[in-house]
Write a protein that holds these residues in place. Sequence first.
Motif, PDB file in Angstrom:
ATOM      1  N   ALA A 251     -11.584 -30.939 -58.267  1.00  0.00           N
ATOM      2  CA  ALA A 251     -12.854 -31.312 -58.887  1.00  0.00           C
ATOM      3  C   ALA A 251     -12.691 -32.643 -59.615  1.00  0.00           C
ATOM      4  O   ALA A 251     -11.614 -32.953 -60.139  1.00  0.00           O
ATOM      5  CB  ALA A 251     -13.318 -30.244 -59.877  1.00  0.00           C
ATOM      6  N   TRP A 252     -13.762 -33.410 -59.615  1.00  0.00           N
ATOM      7  CA  TRP A 252     -13.856 -34.595 -60.462  1.00  0.00           C
ATOM      8  C   TRP A 252     -14.716 -34.232 -61.663  1.00  0.00           C
ATOM      9  O   TRP A 252     -15.837 -33.753 -61.509  1.00  0.00           O
ATOM     10  CB  TRP A 252     -14.475 -35.758 -59.693  1.00  0.00           C
ATOM     11  CG  TRP A 252     -13.540 -36.413 -58.738  1.00  0.00           C
ATOM     12  CD1 TRP A 252     -13.517 -36.277 -57.381  1.00  0.00           C
ATOM     13  CD2 TRP A 252     -12.483 -37.310 -59.064  1.00  0.00           C
ATOM     14  NE1 TRP A 252     -12.508 -37.028 -56.836  1.00  0.00           N
ATOM     15  CE2 TRP A 252     -11.854 -37.675 -57.846  1.00  0.00           C
ATOM     16  CE3 TRP A 252     -11.993 -37.838 -60.260  1.00  0.00           C
ATOM     17  CZ2 TRP A 252     -10.771 -38.549 -57.803  1.00  0.00           C
ATOM     18  CZ3 TRP A 252     -10.913 -38.704 -60.212  1.00  0.00           C
ATOM     19  CH2 TRP A 252     -10.306 -39.053 -58.992  1.00  0.00           C
ATOM     20  N   ILE A 253     -14.165 -34.441 -62.857  1.00  0.00           N
ATOM     21  CA  ILE A 253     -14.881 -34.093 -64.081  1.00  0.00           C
ATOM     22  C   ILE A 253     -14.949 -35.332 -64.981  1.00  0.00           C
ATOM     23  O   ILE A 253     -13.929 -35.778 -65.513  1.00  0.00           O
ATOM     24  CB  ILE A 253     -14.187 -32.944 -64.842  1.00  0.00           C
ATOM     25  CG1 ILE A 253     -13.811 -31.806 -63.877  1.00  0.00           C
ATOM     26  CG2 ILE A 253     -15.097 -32.418 -65.945  1.00  0.00           C
ATOM     27  CD1 ILE A 253     -13.031 -30.679 -64.546  1.00  0.00           C
ATOM     28  N   PRO A 254     -16.126 -35.929 -65.154  1.00  0.00           N
ATOM     29  CA  PRO A 254     -16.250 -37.115 -66.007  1.00  0.00           C
ATOM     30  C   PRO A 254     -15.850 -36.841 -67.456  1.00  0.00           C
ATOM     31  O   PRO A 254     -16.012 -35.728 -67.962  1.00  0.00           O
ATOM     32  CB  PRO A 254     -17.746 -37.463 -65.904  1.00  0.00           C
ATOM     33  CG  PRO A 254     -18.172 -36.890 -64.591  1.00  0.00           C
ATOM     34  CD  PRO A 254     -17.388 -35.618 -64.444  1.00  0.00           C
ATOM     35  N   ILE A 255     -15.324 -37.885 -68.093  1.00  0.00           N
ATOM     36  CA  ILE A 255     -15.000 -37.830 -69.529  1.00  0.00           C
ATOM     37  C   ILE A 255     -16.225 -38.330 -70.279  1.00  0.00           C
ATOM     38  O   ILE A 255     -16.644 -39.479 -70.118  1.00  0.00           O
ATOM     39  CB  ILE A 255     -13.772 -38.685 -69.851  1.00  0.00           C
ATOM     40  CG1 ILE A 255     -12.566 -38.196 -69.043  1.00  0.00           C
ATOM     41  CG2 ILE A 255     -13.459 -38.641 -71.349  1.00  0.00           C
ATOM     42  CD1 ILE A 255     -11.326 -39.056 -69.205  1.00  0.00           C
TER      43      ILE A 255
END
Length: 267
Positions: A251-255
């Motif tokens: 998964a890509w999870i934005p900060i």
Amino acid sequence: MKRHLIILKVFILLVFLSIPATETAAKKENSKPKGLEVPSSVVNISKENTFANPTPDLPRLQPSNFAKELLESSKIKIENPKLIRMLNESAATKSPFSFGARATIFLGEWPLNYKSEETAPNWQYQKVNTNFYDNRGGTGNYQIHYVQEAQKIIKGGLTAKVVQAEDVQKMMQQKAYEKVRLPLAFETAVGGGTKHHQVYNIPPTRTGYLYAYAPAVHEKGSLTFGEVYLVMKGSKYRIIVKNVTSQEIGAWIPIQDHLSFSFEARQ
């Protein structure tokens, strides 16, 4: 003389007693997650952001006593907060008239737990803004700073399709946060008009480009699924998980509320 010996013995005893406590405290301190090391080009814009992002949803649901008993009875670890909430709300009524009763209730197929294997940052996950100035006709340095020209929404997501994707996202988000200790959200935004005070100099005869990027973490690991059954035998309850499967997932999870800046001066 005896009094001095007694004082000395007490002092030595206190010293020896303090050593394990000190070592234990040091071990606890070292065991605390330190989080991700953030480069100097990345700044926190939570105060400057004109878009009020909601607090990241990191469920820390505590199981009830009944739910805890059920979870401990399962041979497969269950971490899904939605399933735990359902067990909490089911708060068992252990009727004294239930002796001899038998029942098996199918609760459905669930993503049960997620094991994190790698959490890596991408500080330039998505470009959100470019500030530009042409100083080729100037006689001195021109100073620019970051100004968000338009609102930008940054979205992450899973790298594969899975059932009950929202539950999977929450488990992965929680595991990633425990490693990086930064606010994570699968969707976040930078509001138009957001500014930052850092100044960048554009020399004469040059054009200047100030890029702003939204960072994110790439979370990767193993996901476990299974069919969950609630088994009742008399006044005793337990959970049985059948047809257990696992798959690799990313998964890509934005900060949230963080930007990474990159400046270029060109001829």
